[in-house]
Design a protein around this motif. Structure first.
Motif, PDB file in Angstrom:
ATOM      1  N   PRO A  21       0.993  -1.267   0.114  1.00  0.00           N
ATOM      2  CA  PRO A  21      -0.041  -0.107  -0.073  1.00  0.00           C
ATOM      3  C   PRO A  21       0.802   1.286  -0.013  1.00  0.00           C
ATOM      4  N   TYR A  22       0.268   2.417  -0.305  1.00  0.00           N
ATOM      5  CA  TYR A  22       1.009   3.593  -0.635  1.00  0.00           C
ATOM      6  C   TYR A  22       0.094   4.736  -0.379  1.00  0.00           C
ATOM      7  N   LEU A  23       0.581   5.913   0.094  1.00  0.00           N
ATOM      8  CA  LEU A  23      -0.102   7.163   0.307  1.00  0.00           C
ATOM      9  C   LEU A  23      -0.618   7.833  -1.131  1.00  0.00           C
ATOM     10  N   THR A  24      -1.754   8.291  -1.153  1.00  0.00           N
ATOM     11  CA  THR A  24      -2.056   9.033  -2.528  1.00  0.00           C
ATOM     12  C   THR A  24      -1.342  10.488  -2.312  1.00  0.00           C
ATOM     13  N   PRO A  25      -1.011  11.273  -3.489  1.00  0.00           N
ATOM     14  CA  PRO A  25      -0.528  12.540  -3.419  1.00  0.00           C
ATOM     15  C   PRO A  25      -1.332  13.604  -2.401  1.00  0.00           C
ATOM     16  N   ASP A  26      -2.588  13.198  -2.608  1.00  0.00           N
ATOM     17  CA  ASP A  26      -3.345  14.036  -1.584  1.00  0.00           C
ATOM     18  C   ASP A  26      -3.250  13.788  -0.213  1.00  0.00           C
ATOM     19  N   ALA A  27      -2.999  12.456   0.244  1.00  0.00           N
ATOM     20  CA  ALA A  27      -2.710  12.018   1.638  1.00  0.00           C
ATOM     21  C   ALA A  27      -1.439  12.528   2.074  1.00  0.00           C
ATOM     22  N   ALA A  28      -0.464  12.375   1.329  1.00  0.00           N
ATOM     23  CA  ALA A  28       0.699  13.140   1.539  1.00  0.00           C
ATOM     24  C   ALA A  28       0.790  14.435   1.866  1.00  0.00           C
ATOM     25  N   ALA A  29       0.126  15.329   1.049  1.00  0.00           N
ATOM     26  CA  ALA A  29      -0.190  16.642   1.101  1.00  0.00           C
ATOM     27  C   ALA A  29      -0.821  16.935   2.253  1.00  0.00           C
ATOM     28  N   VAL A  30      -1.843  16.333   2.943  1.00  0.00           N
ATOM     29  CA  VAL A  30      -2.525  16.558   4.050  1.00  0.00           C
ATOM     30  C   VAL A  30      -1.521  16.436   5.355  1.00  0.00           C
ATOM     31  N   CYS A  31      -0.879  15.173   5.115  1.00  0.00           N
ATOM     32  CA  CYS A  31       0.359  14.944   6.100  1.00  0.00           C
ATOM     33  C   CYS A  31       1.220  16.148   6.431  1.00  0.00           C
ATOM     34  N   GLU A  44      -1.420   1.902 -14.858  1.00  0.00           N
ATOM     35  CA  GLU A  44      -1.190   3.166 -15.480  1.00  0.00           C
ATOM     36  C   GLU A  44      -1.748   4.305 -14.327  1.00  0.00           C
ATOM     37  N   THR A  45      -2.413   3.759 -13.481  1.00  0.00           N
ATOM     38  CA  THR A  45      -3.163   4.847 -12.528  1.00  0.00           C
ATOM     39  C   THR A  45      -2.212   5.183 -11.160  1.00  0.00           C
ATOM     40  N   ASP A  46      -1.351   4.334 -11.185  1.00  0.00           N
ATOM     41  CA  ASP A  46      -0.453   4.592  -9.942  1.00  0.00           C
ATOM     42  C   ASP A  46       0.164   5.962 -10.148  1.00  0.00           C
ATOM     43  N   PRO A  47       0.374   6.576  -8.890  1.00  0.00           N
ATOM     44  CA  PRO A  47       1.344   7.937  -8.879  1.00  0.00           C
ATOM     45  C   PRO A  47       2.609   7.625  -9.285  1.00  0.00           C
ATOM     46  N   SER A  48       3.084   8.761 -10.118  1.00  0.00           N
ATOM     47  CA  SER A  48       4.543   8.580 -10.287  1.00  0.00           C
ATOM     48  C   SER A  48       5.519   9.657  -9.945  1.00  0.00           C
ATOM     49  N   GLY A  49       6.686   9.323 -10.166  1.00  0.00           N
ATOM     50  CA  GLY A  49       7.534  10.586  -9.870  1.00  0.00           C
ATOM     51  C   GLY A  49       7.933  10.640  -8.261  1.00  0.00           C
ATOM     52  N   LEU A  50       7.532   9.767  -7.508  1.00  0.00           N
ATOM     53  CA  LEU A  50       7.854  10.002  -6.053  1.00  0.00           C
ATOM     54  C   LEU A  50       7.104  11.091  -5.463  1.00  0.00           C
ATOM     55  N   GLN A  51       6.157  11.250  -5.722  1.00  0.00           N
ATOM     56  CA  GLN A  51       4.998  12.570  -5.307  1.00  0.00           C
ATOM     57  C   GLN A  51       4.963  12.488  -3.772  1.00  0.00           C
ATOM     58  N   ALA A  52       4.742  11.470  -3.133  1.00  0.00           N
ATOM     59  CA  ALA A  52       4.896  11.702  -1.488  1.00  0.00           C
ATOM     60  C   ALA A  52       5.947  12.147  -1.046  1.00  0.00           C
ATOM     61  N   HIS A  53       6.940  11.464  -1.587  1.00  0.00           N
ATOM     62  CA  HIS A  53       8.602  11.995  -1.001  1.00  0.00           C
ATOM     63  C   HIS A  53       8.529  13.600  -1.429  1.00  0.00           C
ATOM     64  N   HIS A  54       8.232  14.057  -2.460  1.00  0.00           N
ATOM     65  CA  HIS A  54       8.565  15.283  -2.629  1.00  0.00           C
ATOM     66  C   HIS A  54       7.810  16.256  -2.006  1.00  0.00           C
ATOM     67  N   THR A  55       6.297  15.635  -1.960  1.00  0.00           N
ATOM     68  CA  THR A  55       5.641  16.495  -0.980  1.00  0.00           C
ATOM     69  C   THR A  55       5.981  16.647   0.475  1.00  0.00           C
ATOM     70  N   PRO A  79       4.224   4.247  -4.473  1.00  0.00           N
ATOM     71  CA  PRO A  79       4.114   2.793  -5.045  1.00  0.00           C
ATOM     72  C   PRO A  79       5.468   2.509  -5.599  1.00  0.00           C
ATOM     73  N   THR A  80       5.969   1.086  -5.384  1.00  0.00           N
ATOM     74  CA  THR A  80       7.243   0.785  -6.137  1.00  0.00           C
ATOM     75  C   THR A  80       6.664   0.366  -7.439  1.00  0.00           C
ATOM     76  N   PRO A  81       7.644   0.709  -8.345  1.00  0.00           N
ATOM     77  CA  PRO A  81       7.569   0.146  -9.726  1.00  0.00           C
ATOM     78  C   PRO A  81       7.593  -1.457  -9.582  1.00  0.00           C
ATOM     79  N   THR A  82       6.922  -2.325 -10.077  1.00  0.00           N
ATOM     80  CA  THR A  82       7.015  -3.700 -10.303  1.00  0.00           C
ATOM     81  C   THR A  82       6.185  -4.068 -11.769  1.00  0.00           C
ATOM     82  N   GLN A  83       6.218  -5.361 -11.777  1.00  0.00           N
ATOM     83  CA  GLN A  83       5.348  -5.860 -13.203  1.00  0.00           C
ATOM     84  C   GLN A  83       3.846  -5.555 -12.727  1.00  0.00           C
ATOM     85  N   ASN A  84       3.573  -5.398 -11.525  1.00  0.00           N
ATOM     86  CA  ASN A  84       2.005  -5.344 -11.119  1.00  0.00           C
ATOM     87  C   ASN A  84       1.698  -3.948 -11.044  1.00  0.00           C
ATOM     88  N   SER A  85       2.624  -2.922 -11.485  1.00  0.00           N
ATOM     89  CA  SER A  85       2.244  -1.565 -11.599  1.00  0.00           C
ATOM     90  C   SER A  85       1.145  -1.170 -12.682  1.00  0.00           C
TER      91      SER A  85
END
Length: 212
Positions: free
Chosen positions: A121-131, A155-166, A147-153
Motif C-alpha cells: 500500500p502507499y499514500l496518495t499524493p493528496d494524503a501526503a499533502a495533508v500529512c 497506469e493509474t499509479d502515481p509516478s515521480g515519488l510524489q509523496a516523497h517530494h511533498t 508505489p514501488t514500480p513492479t510488473q504489477n504497476s
C-alpha cells in the motif's frame, strides 16, 4: 516497554529496486585472528531507514542539518492493516491529532523478504499533502510511501515519488521499512536515530517506547 521496530541488516536483504545490494561478511575471524570484524556493504537507504530532503531535492537538507531532538517523535499509529496489494492510503486515513509523526501500519512487514513486499500500500499524493499540511513526518512498515514500480504497476499509479517530494519538500522526514507496529498502542514515543552518515538518508535503529 521498548519495542524494536527495525529490520536486521544482513546479506541479501530486501532493497528498493536498483539500490545497492547488501553484503555482510567476515573480514577477520576469531579462529585465525583472535578477534572478529565484519565487512559491510550497503546503500544509505538500506532496511529501516530515514530519508532526508536531499534524497529527492537538489538543494534539500541533509541529515546532519538536524538536531538529535528531531529524531524523537510523538507518534500516532494509523491502522491500515485491511489494505490490499498496491491499495492507496487516502486523505480519509490521515489523522487530525497533535503528533510529530504519522505511522501507517499496514502489516506489510510480515511479507519482508518476499516479492509481494514490493507491491505494498502507499499514500496518495493528496494524503501526503495533508500529512505535510498537518506537520507530520511519515513512517510506514513498507518499502515506501510511494508505489514501488513492479510488473504489477498500473497506469493509474502515481509516478515521480510524489509523496516523497511533498513531504520532504515541506521538511517532514520519512521513515521506511518499519516493523512490529502491531506490538504498540496507537500513541507512543518513537526514537529513530540515523547512522552518522550526514547525507540523503541512513539506516536507523527505530524503537517504540511506551511508559507503563
Amino acid at each position: 516497554m521498548q519495542v524494536d521496530l527495525s529490520h536486521r541488516i544482513e546479506t541479501g536483504m530486501t532493497v528498493y529496486p536498483g539500490d545497492p545490494s547488501v553484503c555482510v561478511e567476515p573480514h577477520a575471524a576469531y579462529d585465525q585472528d583472535s578477534y572478529r570484524v565484519s565487512a559491510v556493504q550497503l546503500g544509505s537507504h538500506t532496511g529501516t531507514h530515514i530519508d532526508a530532503p536531499s534524497h529527492v531535492l537538489a538543494d534539500g537538507r541533509t541529515l546532519d542539518a538536524y538536531s538529535l531532538e528531531r529524531f524523537t517523535f510523538d507518534a500516532v499509529r494509523i491502522d491500515c492493516t485491511g489494505s490490499s496489494d498496491r491499495e492507496p492510503i487516502t486523505v480519509e486515513d490521515v489523522p487530525d491529532d497533535e503528533a510529530d509523526i504519522a505511522l501507517f501500519w499496514t502489516d506489510w512487514s510480515t511479507l519482508w523478504g518476499t516479492e509481494r513486499y514490493l507491491d505494498h500500500p502507499y499514500l496518495t499524493p493528496d494524503a501526503a499533502a495533508v500529512c505535510a499540511e498537518r506537520g507530520y513526518a511519515v513512517g510506514i512498515d513498507a518499502l515506501s510511501p510511494d508505489p514501488t514500480p513492479t510488473q504489477n504497476s498500473e497506469e493509474t499509479d502515481p509516478s515521480g515519488l510524489q509523496a516523497h517530494h511533498t513531504l520532504l519538500g515541506a521538511d517532514n522526514l520519512i521513515i521506511e521499512n518499519l516493523r512490529n507496529l502491531g506490538k504498540l498502542p496507537d500513541r507512543f514515543e518513537l526514537r529513530a536515530y540515523p547512522l552518522a552518515l550526514g547525507g540523503d538518508g541512513a539506516p536507523v535503529r527505530a524503537v517504540g517506547i511506551v511508559d507503563r
